[in-house]
Write a protein that holds these residues in place. Structure first.
Motif, PDB file in Angstrom:
ATOM      1  N   GLU A 109      18.051  36.442  12.817  1.00  0.00           N
ATOM      2  CA  GLU A 109      19.008  36.680  11.735  1.00  0.00           C
ATOM      3  C   GLU A 109      19.155  35.450  10.842  1.00  0.00           C
ATOM      4  OE1 GLU A 109      22.973  37.965  12.809  1.00  0.00           O
ATOM      5  OE2 GLU A 109      23.405  37.900  10.635  1.00  0.00           O
ATOM      6  N   GLN A 110      19.277  34.284  11.486  1.00  0.00           N
ATOM      7  CA  GLN A 110      19.428  33.040  10.695  1.00  0.00           C
ATOM      8  C   GLN A 110      18.214  32.835   9.792  1.00  0.00           C
ATOM      9  OE1 GLN A 110      17.302  30.263  11.978  1.00  0.00           O
ATOM     10  NE2 GLN A 110      18.304  28.400  11.238  1.00  0.00           N
ATOM     11  N   PHE A 112      15.793  35.097   8.777  1.00  0.00           N
ATOM     12  CA  PHE A 112      15.569  36.139   7.770  1.00  0.00           C
ATOM     13  C   PHE A 112      16.594  36.050   6.637  1.00  0.00           C
ATOM     14  CE2 PHE A 112      12.565  39.518   9.534  1.00  0.00           C
ATOM     15  CZ  PHE A 112      11.889  38.599  10.309  1.00  0.00           C
ATOM     16  N   THR A 113      17.842  35.773   6.984  1.00  0.00           N
ATOM     17  CA  THR A 113      18.870  35.653   5.940  1.00  0.00           C
ATOM     18  C   THR A 113      18.507  34.499   5.008  1.00  0.00           C
ATOM     19  OG1 THR A 113      20.506  36.368   7.545  1.00  0.00           O
ATOM     20  CG2 THR A 113      21.365  35.343   5.557  1.00  0.00           C
ATOM     21  N   THR A 114      18.085  33.393   5.607  1.00  0.00           N
ATOM     22  CA  THR A 114      17.723  32.226   4.792  1.00  0.00           C
ATOM     23  C   THR A 114      16.500  32.529   3.939  1.00  0.00           C
ATOM     24  OG1 THR A 114      18.455  30.900   6.674  1.00  0.00           O
ATOM     25  CG2 THR A 114      17.394  29.718   4.872  1.00  0.00           C
ATOM     26  N   ARG A 116      15.242  35.398   2.851  1.00  0.00           N
ATOM     27  CA  ARG A 116      15.524  36.315   1.728  1.00  0.00           C
ATOM     28  C   ARG A 116      16.305  35.603   0.632  1.00  0.00           C
ATOM     29  NH1 ARG A 116      16.028  40.565   5.844  1.00  0.00           N
ATOM     30  NH2 ARG A 116      18.163  39.929   6.181  1.00  0.00           N
ATOM     31  N   GLY A 117      17.258  34.796   1.057  1.00  0.00           N
ATOM     32  CA  GLY A 117      18.107  34.087   0.086  1.00  0.00           C
ATOM     33  C   GLY A 117      17.315  33.079  -0.744  1.00  0.00           C
ATOM     34  N   THR A 158       9.070  38.774   3.640  1.00  0.00           N
ATOM     35  CA  THR A 158       9.386  38.226   2.317  1.00  0.00           C
ATOM     36  C   THR A 158       8.148  37.950   1.467  1.00  0.00           C
ATOM     37  OG1 THR A 158       9.261  35.971   3.148  1.00  0.00           O
ATOM     38  CG2 THR A 158      11.438  37.017   3.203  1.00  0.00           C
ATOM     39  N   PRO A 302      22.358  29.379   6.370  1.00  0.00           N
ATOM     40  CA  PRO A 302      23.440  30.275   5.935  1.00  0.00           C
ATOM     41  C   PRO A 302      24.823  29.721   6.302  1.00  0.00           C
ATOM     42  CG  PRO A 302      21.861  31.459   7.335  1.00  0.00           C
ATOM     43  CD  PRO A 302      21.438  30.021   7.325  1.00  0.00           C
ATOM     44  N   THR A 303      24.903  29.038   7.446  1.00  0.00           N
ATOM     45  CA  THR A 303      26.179  28.436   7.882  1.00  0.00           C
ATOM     46  C   THR A 303      25.886  27.024   8.411  1.00  0.00           C
ATOM     47  OG1 THR A 303      25.868  29.509  10.033  1.00  0.00           O
ATOM     48  CG2 THR A 303      27.338  30.623   8.467  1.00  0.00           C
ATOM     49  N   THR A 316      23.986  25.339   1.640  1.00  0.00           N
ATOM     50  CA  THR A 316      24.242  26.770   1.835  1.00  0.00           C
ATOM     51  C   THR A 316      23.318  27.516   0.865  1.00  0.00           C
ATOM     52  OG1 THR A 316      25.884  26.811   0.098  1.00  0.00           O
ATOM     53  CG2 THR A 316      26.692  26.341   2.328  1.00  0.00           C
ATOM     54  N   LEU A 317      23.245  28.826   1.023  1.00  0.00           N
ATOM     55  CA  LEU A 317      22.415  29.611   0.105  1.00  0.00           C
ATOM     56  C   LEU A 317      22.951  29.512  -1.321  1.00  0.00           C
ATOM     57  CD1 LEU A 317      21.806  32.598   2.497  1.00  0.00           C
ATOM     58  CD2 LEU A 317      20.035  31.141   1.523  1.00  0.00           C
TER      59      LEU A 317
END
Ligand code: PEP
Ligand code: MN
Length: 347
Positions: A109-110, A112-114, A116-117, A158, A302-303, A316-317
């Motif tokens: 999750e960490q 993939f979120t990063t 994509r962002g 991505t 992300p965090t 951060t993003l």
């Protein structure tokens, strides 16, 4: 040594020169220009009188010694800027390549979120450490192979090529199976067995500057990789040790124009590890672009407060998006554009 052949030189003349070099244990790298062939000569021992013999050959126009201790990496060897191909685009030339992602791959999750962002904000390459070189043996050492698998999955998702660090010669083939760019970290810049091993691969190598390395030592490290046959080297300035304690490392911005003069290799800048502090990452990144860097590598999480490594310097993003926006006018001023990875370009 560089041998420039006359415009009238025939293939047989070139073969004759190459043959003579081989006879005395030297190797020749040919580059055929539009008008004339240039032969670069590499070896540890140049026999006495060789230069005179070569100069006496009718088809040879000139013979020049490379004065620098690094040869293949020098501007004397190759005057035109090298562009390193990565997945359908080039690092160098008019491209400004931004590599971004977490310091360490921590979870799907960490990552993939990063990924994509940073992609949405204009990054071209995804970074993420699976094998981590930590100062403390008790600190998080990375997810290893699982981290590599997550990086490959994020690339699938991505379309971004991946850069990740390899720590040991014995792990080069494993990391090369997953990575598009092999990162040599600052602590390993003079790990010669590791440099030789990545020199035997055909993957681009992101070579970070050693913590206390001079520019010449750094270029000699690049020479190790190139001497093995891998010319796809991207240099990365990431700050050096000085007496200053206000920043994690001192970003040597002057290294960029110095390198542009000494070498044809592209150079990108890691302002995250140079800064050590979030608020410094953006101003240093803008300065790096203005001073002629070919790109950036930036840590994003992300965090950041929960990051398992390098949280204080991670953007951060939203911070990263802001940085990319601020970069645009500088890139326009220096005539650079952000490349789009092949998969995305054709999508
Ligand atoms: C990294 O990129 O996460 C890293 C460890 O960098 P450096 O080798 O520059 O310290
Ligand atoms: Mn880091």
């Amino acid at each position: 040594m560089i041998i420039v052949m006359r415009t009238a030189a025939q293939q047989a003349d070139i073969e004759d020169v190459v043959g003579r070099l081989k006879q005395v244990g030297l190797s020749a790298h040919l580059s055929g220009g539009e008008e004339r062939t240039v032969i670069g000569v590499i070896g540890t021992h140049f026999p006495e009188g060789l230069r005179d013999h070569l100069e006496a050959i009718e088809a040879v126009e000139s013979v020049t010694r490379i004065t620098r201790p690094y040869k293949l990496a020098s501007r004397e060897w190759k005057d035109s800027q090298t562009e390193v191909k990565v997945d359908g685009f080039w690092v160098g030339g008019s491209n400004f390549v931004v590599m971004a992602g977490p310091c360490s791959v921590e979870s799907k999750e960490q990552l993939f979120t990063t990924a994509r962002g940073v992609r949405a904000s204009g990054a071209s390459v995804l970074r993420g450490g699976a094998f981590k070189p930590r100062t403390s043996p008790y600190a998080f050492q990375g997810l290893g192979r699982e981290g590599l698998e997550l990086l490959a999955a994020a690339r699938e998702q991505t379309g971004m090529p991946v850069v990740t660090e390899v720590l040991e010669p014995g792990e080069v083939s494993l990391v090369a199976e997953y990575a598009d760019i092999l990162q040599i970290g600052t602590r390993n810049m003079q790990n010669f067995p590791l440099l030789k091993e990545v020199g035997r691969t055909d993957k681009p190598v992101l070579l970070k500057r050693g913590l206390s390395a001079t520019i010449e030592e750094w270029l000699m490290a690049a020479e190790y990789v190139m001497a093995g046959g891998n010319f796809r080297v991207i240099l990365c300035e990431r700050g050096i040790r000085t007496f200053e304690t206000a920043v994690r490392n001192t970003l040597d911005l002057s290294a960029i124009p110095v390198l542009k003069r000494l070498t044809h290799l592209p150079v990108i800048v890691d302002t995250s590890h140079a800064a050590g502090k979030r608020y410094l990452v953006k101003p240093l990144a803008l300065a790096a672009a203005a001073v002629g860097a070919d790109g950036l590598i930036i840590e994003v999480h992300p965090t950041p407060d929960t990051a398992m490594s390098d949280g204080p310097q991670s953007l951060t993003l939203e911070d990263f998006d802001d940085l990319m926006g601020s970069l645009q006018p500088i890139l326009s001023a220096v005539g650079r554009t952000l490349p789009v990875p092949a998969v995305l370009a054709s999508a």
